[in-house]
Design a protein around this motif. Sequence first.
Motif, PDB file in Angstrom:
ATOM      1  N   ALA A 147       0.839  -1.206   0.000  1.00 22.33           N
ATOM      2  CA  ALA A 147       0.000   0.000   0.000  1.00 22.33           C
ATOM      3  C   ALA A 147       0.872   1.253   0.000  1.00 22.33           C
ATOM      4  N   SER A 148       1.957   1.235   0.786  1.00 25.11           N
ATOM      5  CA  SER A 148       2.871   2.381   0.799  1.00 25.11           C
ATOM      6  C   SER A 148       3.550   2.568  -0.547  1.00 25.11           C
ATOM      7  N   LEU A 149       3.940   1.464  -1.168  1.00 29.57           N
ATOM      8  CA  LEU A 149       4.578   1.535  -2.485  1.00 29.57           C
ATOM      9  C   LEU A 149       3.655   2.190  -3.506  1.00 29.57           C
ATOM     10  N   ALA A 150       2.431   1.684  -3.589  1.00 27.78           N
ATOM     11  CA  ALA A 150       1.478   2.212  -4.568  1.00 27.78           C
ATOM     12  C   ALA A 150       1.145   3.674  -4.267  1.00 27.78           C
ATOM     13  N   GLY A 151       0.945   3.985  -2.989  1.00 28.59           N
ATOM     14  CA  GLY A 151       0.615   5.356  -2.618  1.00 28.59           C
ATOM     15  C   GLY A 151       1.737   6.325  -2.926  1.00 28.59           C
ATOM     16  N   GLY A 152       2.988   5.918  -2.668  1.00 30.51           N
ATOM     17  CA  GLY A 152       4.115   6.791  -2.935  1.00 30.51           C
ATOM     18  C   GLY A 152       4.239   7.145  -4.403  1.00 30.51           C
ATOM     19  N   VAL A 153       4.061   6.157  -5.272  1.00 25.89           N
ATOM     20  CA  VAL A 153       4.131   6.408  -6.717  1.00 25.89           C
ATOM     21  C   VAL A 153       3.010   7.347  -7.151  1.00 25.89           C
ATOM     22  N   ALA A 154       1.790   7.063  -6.674  1.00 21.61           N
ATOM     23  CA  ALA A 154       0.648   7.899  -7.047  1.00 21.61           C
ATOM     24  C   ALA A 154       0.844   9.341  -6.590  1.00 21.61           C
ATOM     25  N   GLY A 155       1.341   9.510  -5.358  1.00 23.72           N
ATOM     26  CA  GLY A 155       1.553  10.856  -4.847  1.00 23.72           C
ATOM     27  C   GLY A 155       2.618  11.615  -5.616  1.00 23.72           C
ATOM     28  N   ALA A 156       3.684  10.927  -5.999  1.00 21.62           N
ATOM     29  CA  ALA A 156       4.750  11.575  -6.763  1.00 21.62           C
ATOM     30  C   ALA A 156       4.240  12.051  -8.114  1.00 21.62           C
ATOM     31  N   VAL A 157       3.410  11.230  -8.757  1.00 16.02           N
ATOM     32  CA  VAL A 157       2.842  11.619 -10.050  1.00 16.02           C
ATOM     33  C   VAL A 157       1.918  12.821  -9.881  1.00 16.02           C
ATOM     34  N   LEU A 158       1.113  12.803  -8.808  1.00 20.27           N
ATOM     35  CA  LEU A 158       0.199  13.921  -8.565  1.00 20.27           C
ATOM     36  C   LEU A 158       0.950  15.226  -8.340  1.00 20.27           C
ATOM     37  N   LEU A 159       2.121  15.143  -7.693  1.00 18.46           N
ATOM     38  CA  LEU A 159       2.906  16.354  -7.455  1.00 18.46           C
ATOM     39  C   LEU A 159       3.266  17.047  -8.759  1.00 18.46           C
ATOM     40  N   LEU A 160       3.476  16.257  -9.802  1.00 21.49           N
ATOM     41  CA  LEU A 160       3.908  16.816 -11.080  1.00 21.49           C
ATOM     42  C   LEU A 160       2.758  17.343 -11.922  1.00 21.49           C
ATOM     43  N   VAL A 161       1.506  17.007 -11.543  1.00 23.81           N
ATOM     44  CA  VAL A 161       0.373  17.420 -12.386  1.00 23.81           C
ATOM     45  C   VAL A 161      -0.646  18.281 -11.660  1.00 23.81           C
ATOM     46  N   LEU A 162      -0.584  18.362 -10.326  1.00 25.77           N
ATOM     47  CA  LEU A 162      -1.568  19.138  -9.568  1.00 25.77           C
ATOM     48  C   LEU A 162      -0.906  20.304  -8.853  1.00 25.77           C
ATOM     49  N   PRO A 163      -1.640  21.384  -8.598  1.00 28.36           N
ATOM     50  CA  PRO A 163      -1.099  22.493  -7.815  1.00 28.36           C
ATOM     51  C   PRO A 163      -0.938  22.083  -6.353  1.00 28.36           C
ATOM     52  N   SER A 164       0.093  22.610  -5.701  1.00 27.32           N
ATOM     53  CA  SER A 164       0.356  22.222  -4.318  1.00 27.32           C
ATOM     54  C   SER A 164      -0.787  22.588  -3.385  1.00 27.32           C
ATOM     55  N   SER A 165      -1.565  23.611  -3.731  1.00 27.00           N
ATOM     56  CA  SER A 165      -2.668  24.031  -2.869  1.00 27.00           C
ATOM     57  C   SER A 165      -3.735  22.954  -2.728  1.00 27.00           C
ATOM     58  N   ALA A 166      -3.797  22.039  -3.681  1.00 28.59           N
ATOM     59  CA  ALA A 166      -4.818  20.986  -3.642  1.00 28.59           C
ATOM     60  C   ALA A 166      -4.692  20.123  -2.403  1.00 28.59           C
ATOM     61  N   PHE A 167      -3.471  19.838  -1.971  1.00 27.01           N
ATOM     62  CA  PHE A 167      -3.272  19.012  -0.779  1.00 27.01           C
ATOM     63  C   PHE A 167      -2.986  19.857   0.451  1.00 27.01           C
ATOM     64  N   ARG A 168      -2.184  20.909   0.276  1.00 27.40           N
ATOM     65  CA  ARG A 168      -1.736  21.651   1.452  1.00 27.40           C
ATOM     66  C   ARG A 168      -2.878  22.335   2.184  1.00 27.40           C
ATOM     67  N   ALA A 169      -3.999  22.553   1.516  1.00 26.57           N
ATOM     68  CA  ALA A 169      -5.143  23.179   2.172  1.00 26.57           C
ATOM     69  C   ALA A 169      -5.698  22.312   3.286  1.00 26.57           C
ATOM     70  N   ILE A 170      -5.576  20.987   3.152  1.00 29.04           N
ATOM     71  CA  ILE A 170      -6.148  20.098   4.165  1.00 29.04           C
ATOM     72  C   ILE A 170      -5.090  19.502   5.092  1.00 29.04           C
ATOM     73  N   VAL A 171      -3.816  19.837   4.859  1.00 28.77           N
ATOM     74  CA  VAL A 171      -2.758  19.271   5.693  1.00 28.77           C
ATOM     75  C   VAL A 171      -2.930  19.598   7.173  1.00 28.77           C
ATOM     76  N   PRO A 172      -3.206  20.865   7.572  1.00 25.87           N
ATOM     77  CA  PRO A 172      -3.378  21.142   9.001  1.00 25.87           C
ATOM     78  C   PRO A 172      -4.479  20.299   9.643  1.00 25.87           C
ATOM     79  N   VAL A 173      -5.576  20.104   8.926  1.00 24.25           N
ATOM     80  CA  VAL A 173      -6.669  19.282   9.459  1.00 24.25           C
ATOM     81  C   VAL A 173      -6.217  17.845   9.649  1.00 24.25           C
ATOM     82  N   LEU A 174      -5.495  17.319   8.668  1.00 32.74           N
ATOM     83  CA  LEU A 174      -5.000  15.946   8.764  1.00 32.74           C
ATOM     84  C   LEU A 174      -4.056  15.782   9.955  1.00 32.74           C
ATOM     85  N   ILE A 175      -3.188  16.755  10.172  1.00 32.42           N
ATOM     86  CA  ILE A 175      -2.249  16.659  11.284  1.00 32.42           C
ATOM     87  C   ILE A 175      -2.979  16.678  12.615  1.00 32.42           C
ATOM     88  N   VAL A 176      -3.967  17.558  12.746  1.00 33.75           N
ATOM     89  CA  VAL A 176      -4.747  17.606  13.986  1.00 33.75           C
ATOM     90  C   VAL A 176      -5.438  16.264  14.236  1.00 33.75           C
TER      91      VAL A 176
END
Length: 256
Positions: free
Chosen positions: A78-107
Amino acid sequence: MLETVAILAAGFWAGTINVVVGSGTLVTFPTLLLLGYPPVVANVSNNIGLVGGGLTGSFGYRRELVGQGPLLRRLLPASLAGGVAGAVLLLVLPSSAFRAIVPVLIVVGLVMVVAGPAVQRRAARRRGGHDVAMTPARTAALAVGIGLLGVYGGYFGAAQGILVMGLMTVMTSIALQSVVGVKNVLTTVVNAVAAVTFMLVAWDRIDWHVVLLVAVGATLGGLVGARIGRRLPAPALRTLIVVVGTVAVVRLVTAG
C-alpha cells in the motif's frame, strides 16, 4: 558557504525529527524556499535527500521491528502504490490541492495519537483484556489508510509520520516504540519510491546539490534520532509528537 551550512543543518534536524516523530519536511522545505529554490524543485530535491535519513532511522529501530514482519508485509504494498501515485500527482496538480487540508490531517493524527491508548484500553476491556485482533477486515482497512497516507507522502509528506502513527495507534495494539519503527519503514518506502519516480520522469526538476546536502544531514540525523527516540518512554514520546505536530500546524496555517 552559509547556504551550504543552512541546508546541511536543516537536513540534520529533519532527519532527526523524522525518525522520532515526523514532519521533518516542515524544516527543510521552508529553508529551501527561503534560499530561493522554486517550490517543485525544492519539494522533489528534498524528498530524494530525506531517503537516507529514513534508512538510517529504520536501521536504528531494527530491534523494535522484531515480530512486525507479517504486518509490514501487508502494509508495504500500500505504501509503495501510494508513494508512486503521490509523486505523479505532485507533477500534475497544484500544491494548494493538498496543502489546504494538511493542518486538518495533522490535527486528526495528533488526536489519534493522544486518544489511542484510551481507545485500546476500552477495546481490550470489551474483549476481556485481549489485544486487538488483526482480522482480515481490520488489516485491509489499515492498508487502505496507509495507502492514502502514502499518496499524501509522495505528494508533499509533511507530518506523514504523525498521521501514520495516529492511524496505527488506533487500529493496532502494538507498543508505541514498535509503531515508530513500522512508521519509519513505511514512510521511507514512500519517500524512496517517490524519489525513483521523480528521477524517472522529472530529472530536470532535481537540484542534485540540494539532494546531496539534505542527504548528508538527514542520514546523520537519522542515526541520532534513532538513539534519542528509542530511549524515550511512551508518555514523553507522545508529548513530543503533540508538541511537534502542533508547531507543524501553526507553521502551515500561518504560512498559508
